[in-house]
Design an enzyme around this catalytic site. Sequence first.
Site, PDB file in Angstrom:
ATOM      1  N   THR A  13       0.824  -1.210   0.000  1.00 18.93           N
ATOM      2  CA  THR A  13       0.000   0.000   0.000  1.00 18.93           C
ATOM      3  C   THR A  13       0.862   1.265   0.000  1.00 18.93           C
ATOM      4  O   THR A  13       0.680   2.158  -0.838  1.00 18.93           O
ATOM      5  CB  THR A  13      -0.895   0.009   1.262  1.00 18.93           C
ATOM      6  OG1 THR A  13      -1.504  -1.263   1.350  1.00 18.93           O
ATOM      7  CG2 THR A  13      -1.944   1.072   1.226  1.00 18.93           C
ATOM      8  N   VAL A 132       5.246   6.737  12.645  1.00 10.19           N
ATOM      9  CA  VAL A 132       4.294   7.087  13.707  1.00 10.19           C
ATOM     10  C   VAL A 132       3.258   8.055  13.157  1.00 10.19           C
ATOM     11  O   VAL A 132       3.605   9.118  12.630  1.00 10.19           O
ATOM     12  CB  VAL A 132       5.014   7.732  14.922  1.00 10.19           C
ATOM     13  CG1 VAL A 132       4.008   8.089  16.005  1.00 10.19           C
ATOM     14  CG2 VAL A 132       6.075   6.802  15.475  1.00 10.19           C
ATOM     15  N   GLY A 187     -11.857  -1.156   4.856  1.00  9.44           N
ATOM     16  CA  GLY A 187     -10.425  -1.173   4.535  1.00  9.44           C
ATOM     17  C   GLY A 187      -9.553  -0.489   5.567  1.00  9.44           C
ATOM     18  O   GLY A 187      -8.377  -0.231   5.306  1.00  9.44           O
ATOM     19  N   GLU A 190      -6.687  -4.350   9.313  1.00  8.88           N
ATOM     20  CA  GLU A 190      -6.028  -5.481   8.648  1.00  8.88           C
ATOM     21  C   GLU A 190      -6.930  -6.706   8.782  1.00  8.88           C
ATOM     22  O   GLU A 190      -7.809  -6.750   9.631  1.00  8.88           O
ATOM     23  CB  GLU A 190      -4.707  -5.808   9.366  1.00  8.88           C
ATOM     24  CG  GLU A 190      -3.864  -4.632   9.742  1.00  8.88           C
ATOM     25  CD  GLU A 190      -2.889  -4.267   8.663  1.00  8.88           C
ATOM     26  OE1 GLU A 190      -2.644  -5.105   7.790  1.00  8.88           O
ATOM     27  OE2 GLU A 190      -2.405  -3.126   8.688  1.00  8.88           O
ATOM     28  N   LYS A 205       4.384   2.759  18.847  1.00  4.28           N
ATOM     29  CA  LYS A 205       4.500   4.162  18.422  1.00  4.28           C
ATOM     30  C   LYS A 205       4.836   5.056  19.620  1.00  4.28           C
ATOM     31  O   LYS A 205       5.652   5.973  19.514  1.00  4.28           O
ATOM     32  CB  LYS A 205       3.197   4.611  17.755  1.00  4.28           C
ATOM     33  CG  LYS A 205       2.968   3.930  16.401  1.00  4.28           C
ATOM     34  CD  LYS A 205       1.553   4.136  15.896  1.00  4.28           C
ATOM     35  CE  LYS A 205       1.341   3.518  14.518  1.00  4.28           C
ATOM     36  NZ  LYS A 205      -0.077   3.425  14.147  1.00  4.28           N
TER      37      LYS A 205
HETATM   38  N1  HSE Z   1      -2.641  -0.317  11.452  1.00  7.57           N
HETATM   39  C1  HSE Z   1      -2.298   1.009  11.867  1.00  7.57           C
HETATM   40  C2  HSE Z   1      -3.542   1.759  12.328  1.00  7.57           C
HETATM   41  C3  HSE Z   1      -1.672   1.821  10.773  1.00  7.57           C
HETATM   42  O1  HSE Z   1      -4.645   1.211  12.289  1.00  7.57           O
HETATM   43  O2  HSE Z   1      -3.413   2.889  12.774  1.00  7.57           O
HETATM   44  C4  HSE Z   1      -0.224   1.576  10.627  1.00  7.57           C
HETATM   45  O3  HSE Z   1       0.505   1.998  11.739  1.00  7.57           O
END
Ligand code: HSE
Length: 432
Positions: A13, A132, A187, A190, A205
């Site tokens: 992506t 981050v 979307g 994940e 983070k």
């Molecule tokens: N999967 C993370 C989120 C994005 O949902 O914020 C990538 O750090």
Amino acid sequence: METTYVALVGMGTVGTGVAQLLLDLGDRTARYAGRSLWINHIAVRDVSKRRQADLPQGVITDQLERILHDPQVTLVAHLVGGIEPARSIMLALLENGKDVVTANKALLAEHGPELFDRARHLGRTIAFEAAVAGGIPIIANIAQCLAANKILSLEGILNGTSNFVVTQMDEGAGTYQQSLETAQQRGFAEEDPTLDIDGTDAAQKLAILAHLAFGVTIRWQDIPRRGIQNLNLEDFRLTQALGYRIKLIAYAKLLDFGLQLMVSPMLVKIGTPLAEVRENYNAIRVVGDAVGPVFFHGQGAGAMPTASAVVADMIDTALGRTKITFHNLKLWSDRESPVKVSDVGKLPGRYYLRLVVHEQPDVLAQIAEILGHHHISVASVNLHDVTQPHDAKVSLVIMTRETREASLMAAVSEISKLPFVAAVAERLKVLD
Ligand code: HSE
């Protein structure tokens, strides 16, 4: 115009977004950079896969060596997720004289000291704005723009997936499971969202931000954390009635006795900026001793927001700005931390407590006695949901005044043993 020859490793992506920005809007990038960034190679695992970007012939390769051994390429966007082979690839890039731009926060949170030491030793740089909060330029702001400040606190919504889910729950759009499914359909989440919803992603983070803001080197695993997976719709309804929204907050606060760090769902006052951060958006409130509070808001994930941060880092690296910052900051070196991380038990705060109790005349008196014994004052008590006239269970919602996390935990442990207490259903800190 001068040209900097670059390469990408990974074309998921974010890689696709970076390629699109460099190829389709290359003129704009060249104007800002004062030079063009020319893609020599993009290394991928599967060369036969259809790509969304219109790539020049011969750019795509499954041979990392083509990048490693191309002397023209001095700068590589490392857009590979996970720990391995991402770590080995980054080390190989550094060893072969490439400056690196990465979006991989898990890798930095896990192996930051090793990778940064290696880069310093080799005279190379690692830039990581995209690691981050995606498109929000929080790394540059903390590391450079707020450099005149002692940072006093940092409160962030750092995970878009979980913020989408709690927004849905807060708006009564569905249960936890239904909201997570909506996030997946749209979307944002994940296929396996475990690390997003259990607080791991936010803790990784926060470990990076805390290192930049306070100089502490902390393993993300050592940050006390709780995710959103056990939140209940009833608490969204009850806390709203009290004037709060529930948000997953990454929290760092410098107090006299040390730095407090945690990731947890917390109550955030409706109407304050963090409470109104909706859906997949991220936000960070930073308080500096000179600047006071500053607030950053934007998209924390997705192809183009993250690519925006990656390409900005590529421009900075091509111009030599990253080198100055990287070497001055001495990130993850063995320099001593100026502050100590404190035991979370000392953390002061107000709390929301929901107990499910069997009704009997002295319920309140007994609970109040335990709270009093632990020096916890009560700000309000509300009873909800009387289900039956006799021997009914009720939700007892208590808002405390300021106490310490350890005192609250000790009181909750005693309260949970009272015979009429069916469950300590929820315990949430108020973000003050
Ligand atoms: N999967 C993370 C989120 C994005 O949902 O914020 C990538 O750090």
